[in-house]
Design a protein around this motif. Structure first.
Motif, PDB file in Angstrom:
ATOM      1  N   TYR A  45      38.152  45.815  10.593  1.00 38.31           N
ATOM      2  CA  TYR A  45      37.300  44.693  10.317  1.00 38.31           C
ATOM      3  C   TYR A  45      37.307  44.433   9.106  1.00 38.31           C
ATOM      4  O   TYR A  45      38.056  44.846   8.317  1.00 38.31           O
ATOM      5  N   THR A  46      36.584  43.097   8.868  1.00 47.44           N
ATOM      6  CA  THR A  46      36.604  42.416   7.453  1.00 47.44           C
ATOM      7  C   THR A  46      35.571  43.217   6.564  1.00 47.44           C
ATOM      8  O   THR A  46      34.377  43.734   7.197  1.00 47.44           O
ATOM      9  N   ARG A  47      35.423  42.865   5.389  1.00 48.27           N
ATOM     10  CA  ARG A  47      34.383  43.152   4.537  1.00 48.27           C
ATOM     11  C   ARG A  47      32.910  42.777   4.978  1.00 48.27           C
ATOM     12  O   ARG A  47      32.062  43.214   4.625  1.00 48.27           O
ATOM     13  N   GLY A  48      33.072  41.496   5.572  1.00 49.49           N
ATOM     14  CA  GLY A  48      31.922  40.878   6.269  1.00 49.49           C
ATOM     15  C   GLY A  48      31.279  41.765   7.295  1.00 49.49           C
ATOM     16  O   GLY A  48      29.992  41.868   7.478  1.00 49.49           O
ATOM     17  N   ALA A  49      32.020  42.286   8.215  1.00 47.81           N
ATOM     18  CA  ALA A  49      31.527  43.200   9.054  1.00 47.81           C
ATOM     19  C   ALA A  49      30.835  44.555   8.403  1.00 47.81           C
ATOM     20  O   ALA A  49      29.823  44.821   8.855  1.00 47.81           O
ATOM     21  N   PHE A  50      31.484  44.795   7.292  1.00 46.82           N
ATOM     22  CA  PHE A  50      30.809  46.058   6.591  1.00 46.82           C
ATOM     23  C   PHE A  50      29.514  45.831   6.289  1.00 46.82           C
ATOM     24  O   PHE A  50      28.565  46.461   6.258  1.00 46.82           O
ATOM     25  N   TYR A  51      29.510  44.498   5.228  1.00 46.60           N
ATOM     26  CA  TYR A  51      28.107  44.023   4.864  1.00 46.60           C
ATOM     27  C   TYR A  51      27.149  43.916   5.703  1.00 46.60           C
ATOM     28  O   TYR A  51      25.945  43.576   5.441  1.00 46.60           O
ATOM     29  N   SER A  52      27.646  43.538   6.912  1.00 44.12           N
ATOM     30  CA  SER A  52      26.584  43.186   7.782  1.00 44.12           C
ATOM     31  C   SER A  52      25.818  44.485   8.480  1.00 44.12           C
ATOM     32  O   SER A  52      24.708  44.248   8.968  1.00 44.12           O
ATOM     33  N   ASN A  53      26.441  45.355   8.126  1.00 47.79           N
ATOM     34  CA  ASN A  53      25.893  46.778   8.622  1.00 47.79           C
ATOM     35  C   ASN A  53      25.329  47.833   7.361  1.00 47.79           C
ATOM     36  O   ASN A  53      24.436  48.376   7.718  1.00 47.79           O
ATOM     37  N   PHE A  54      26.132  47.620   6.539  1.00 49.07           N
ATOM     38  CA  PHE A  54      25.621  48.512   5.243  1.00 49.07           C
ATOM     39  C   PHE A  54      25.846  47.778   3.830  1.00 49.07           C
ATOM     40  O   PHE A  54      26.601  46.877   3.796  1.00 49.07           O
ATOM     41  N   ALA A  55      24.858  48.208   2.802  1.00 45.88           N
ATOM     42  CA  ALA A  55      24.814  47.570   1.624  1.00 45.88           C
ATOM     43  C   ALA A  55      25.852  48.272   0.617  1.00 45.88           C
ATOM     44  O   ALA A  55      26.286  47.365  -0.227  1.00 45.88           O
ATOM     45  N   SER A  56      26.264  49.409   0.830  1.00 41.72           N
ATOM     46  CA  SER A  56      27.004  50.079  -0.196  1.00 41.72           C
ATOM     47  C   SER A  56      27.799  51.293   0.783  1.00 41.72           C
ATOM     48  O   SER A  56      27.252  51.651   1.740  1.00 41.72           O
ATOM     49  N   LEU A  57      28.626  51.986   0.194  1.00 41.62           N
ATOM     50  CA  LEU A  57      29.263  53.296   0.581  1.00 41.62           C
ATOM     51  C   LEU A  57      28.199  54.427   0.594  1.00 41.62           C
ATOM     52  O   LEU A  57      28.294  55.173   1.601  1.00 41.62           O
ATOM     53  N   GLU A  58      27.312  54.237  -0.349  1.00 41.88           N
ATOM     54  CA  GLU A  58      26.562  55.423  -0.143  1.00 41.88           C
ATOM     55  C   GLU A  58      25.482  55.300   0.872  1.00 41.88           C
ATOM     56  O   GLU A  58      25.212  55.968   1.464  1.00 41.88           O
ATOM     57  N   GLU A  59      25.248  53.986   1.026  1.00 40.50           N
ATOM     58  CA  GLU A  59      24.287  53.575   2.369  1.00 40.50           C
ATOM     59  C   GLU A  59      25.257  54.070   3.832  1.00 40.50           C
ATOM     60  O   GLU A  59      24.624  54.682   4.662  1.00 40.50           O
ATOM     61  N   LEU A  60      26.443  53.856   3.916  1.00 40.36           N
ATOM     62  CA  LEU A  60      27.376  54.134   4.712  1.00 40.36           C
ATOM     63  C   LEU A  60      27.253  55.729   4.926  1.00 40.36           C
ATOM     64  O   LEU A  60      27.151  56.420   5.949  1.00 40.36           O
ATOM     65  N   PHE A  61      27.583  56.394   3.869  1.00 37.98           N
ATOM     66  CA  PHE A  61      27.438  57.988   3.827  1.00 37.98           C
ATOM     67  C   PHE A  61      26.304  58.349   4.532  1.00 37.98           C
ATOM     68  O   PHE A  61      26.372  59.298   5.252  1.00 37.98           O
ATOM     69  N   LEU A  62      25.218  57.859   3.917  1.00 34.12           N
ATOM     70  CA  LEU A  62      23.971  58.494   4.443  1.00 34.12           C
ATOM     71  C   LEU A  62      23.669  58.281   5.808  1.00 34.12           C
ATOM     72  O   LEU A  62      23.091  59.274   6.554  1.00 34.12           O
ATOM     73  N   ALA A  63      24.100  57.212   6.312  1.00 38.36           N
ATOM     74  CA  ALA A  63      24.262  57.094   7.749  1.00 38.36           C
ATOM     75  C   ALA A  63      24.933  58.068   8.519  1.00 38.36           C
ATOM     76  O   ALA A  63      24.482  58.442   9.634  1.00 38.36           O
ATOM     77  N   MET A  64      26.117  58.144   8.040  1.00 30.75           N
ATOM     78  CA  MET A  64      27.096  59.226   8.843  1.00 30.75           C
ATOM     79  C   MET A  64      26.283  60.360   8.583  1.00 30.75           C
ATOM     80  O   MET A  64      26.603  61.321   9.598  1.00 30.75           O
ATOM     81  N   TRP A  65      25.862  60.830   7.455  1.00 28.18           N
ATOM     82  CA  TRP A  65      25.038  62.099   7.456  1.00 28.18           C
ATOM     83  C   TRP A  65      24.164  62.177   8.410  1.00 28.18           C
ATOM     84  O   TRP A  65      23.987  63.457   8.900  1.00 28.18           O
ATOM     85  N   GLU A  66      23.094  61.510   8.438  1.00 26.95           N
ATOM     86  CA  GLU A  66      22.091  61.350   9.370  1.00 26.95           C
ATOM     87  C   GLU A  66      22.616  61.688  10.751  1.00 26.95           C
ATOM     88  O   GLU A  66      21.930  62.430  11.641  1.00 26.95           O
ATOM     89  N   GLN A  67      23.598  61.011  11.249  1.00 28.63           N
ATOM     90  CA  GLN A  67      24.312  60.968  12.506  1.00 28.63           C
ATOM     91  C   GLN A  67      24.786  62.314  12.616  1.00 28.63           C
ATOM     92  O   GLN A  67      24.562  63.058  13.825  1.00 28.63           O
ATOM     93  N   HIS A  68      25.609  62.981  11.724  1.00 29.18           N
ATOM     94  CA  HIS A  68      26.147  64.061  11.889  1.00 29.18           C
ATOM     95  C   HIS A  68      24.839  65.310  11.848  1.00 29.18           C
ATOM     96  O   HIS A  68      25.145  66.425  12.801  1.00 29.18           O
ATOM     97  N   SER A  69      23.931  65.003  11.242  1.00 30.88           N
ATOM     98  CA  SER A  69      22.751  66.007  11.483  1.00 30.88           C
ATOM     99  C   SER A  69      22.027  66.234  12.491  1.00 30.88           C
ATOM    100  O   SER A  69      21.793  67.125  13.217  1.00 30.88           O
ATOM    101  N   HIS A  70      22.023  65.033  13.156  1.00 31.91           N
ATOM    102  CA  HIS A  70      21.151  64.840  14.433  1.00 31.91           C
ATOM    103  C   HIS A  70      22.168  65.465  15.543  1.00 31.91           C
ATOM    104  O   HIS A  70      21.602  66.306  16.500  1.00 31.91           O
ATOM    105  N   ARG A  71      23.514  65.331  15.372  1.00 27.84           N
ATOM    106  CA  ARG A  71      24.371  66.231  16.502  1.00 27.84           C
ATOM    107  C   ARG A  71      24.302  67.753  16.275  1.00 27.84           C
ATOM    108  O   ARG A  71      24.001  68.339  17.094  1.00 27.84           O
TER     109      ARG A  71
END
Length: 205
Positions: A45-71
């Motif tokens: 994907y492009t950077r545009g796709a990234f920023y349409s879903n996450f504001a930063s790498l930190e926000e992405l990591f926290l979303a990844m962590w939340e998903q992993h935790s739920h599983r």
């Protein structure tokens, strides 16, 4: 209505591909050395796709962590339910059943260890990490309490037990990763058993 569902589904797929790509990049490069461009390239994907879903790498990591935790929480709940259904009646077996649901994961350990170090340098982010770890422990402990009650033990301080279990998991994980198949693997079960016994007491009557 059907168009909106397709857009939502496509957005969800984009988000998931970015999360999957981030885990690979973070594990290989380290959180501090990873870039948005690397993750986008990995996901296709492009950077545009990234920023349409996450504001930063930190926000992405926290979303990844939340998903992993739920599983992980779902797997722990299933393991505890199975132990209760099977009539597990001793702490050792209960611990073994629990640890089967939370195996040591090399990639995930490296990613979370580096992000934790990053959070220690950022007070606001550190508070978020602490709150999420507390929430995970709070979600796990009630099921453990219920199983221990069936075994004939009760937990005087559930918060302390949760903190102790998280500490033992994190501490023994690195030992197991450093020496796969070594004595640390067996000692991990021993240590968890001793912690559960130390933070619980025999029920009266």
């Amino acid at each position: 209505m059907s168009v909106q569902r397709r857009v939502t589904k496509r957005r969800g797929q984009t988000r998931q591909r970015l999360l999957d790509a981030a885990l690979v990049v973070f594990a290989a490069e380290g959180f501090g050395r990873s870039t948005i461009e690397q993750i986008c390239d990995r996901a296709g994907y492009t950077r545009g796709a990234f920023y349409s879903n996450f504001a930063s790498l930190e926000e992405l990591f926290l979303a990844m962590w939340e998903q992993h935790s739920h599983r992980m929480l779902a797997e722990v709940e299933a393991a505890l339910d199975a132990a209760r259904t099977a009539g597990v009646d001793d702490v050792r077996t209960a611990v073994e059943r629990l640890l089967e649901a939370v195996p040591v994961d090399d990639d995930w350990y490296r990613v979370t260890a580096e992000f934790s170090a990053h959070a220690l340098r950022n007070p606001a982010l550190r508070r978020v990490v602490v709150a999420r770890e507390e929430a995970i422990a709070a979600a796990i402990v009630p099921g453990i309490e219920a199983l221990l009650n069936r075994i004939g033990r009760r937990v005087p301080d559930p918060v302390a037990l949760g903190q102790a279990l998280v500490a033992v998991h994190d501490g023994t994980a690195v030992q197991c990763l450093m020496e796969p198949g070594g004595p640390a693997v067996r000692r991990r079960v021993d240590l968890f058993e001793q912690v559960v016994l130390a933070y619980s007491v025999e029920s009266r009557g």
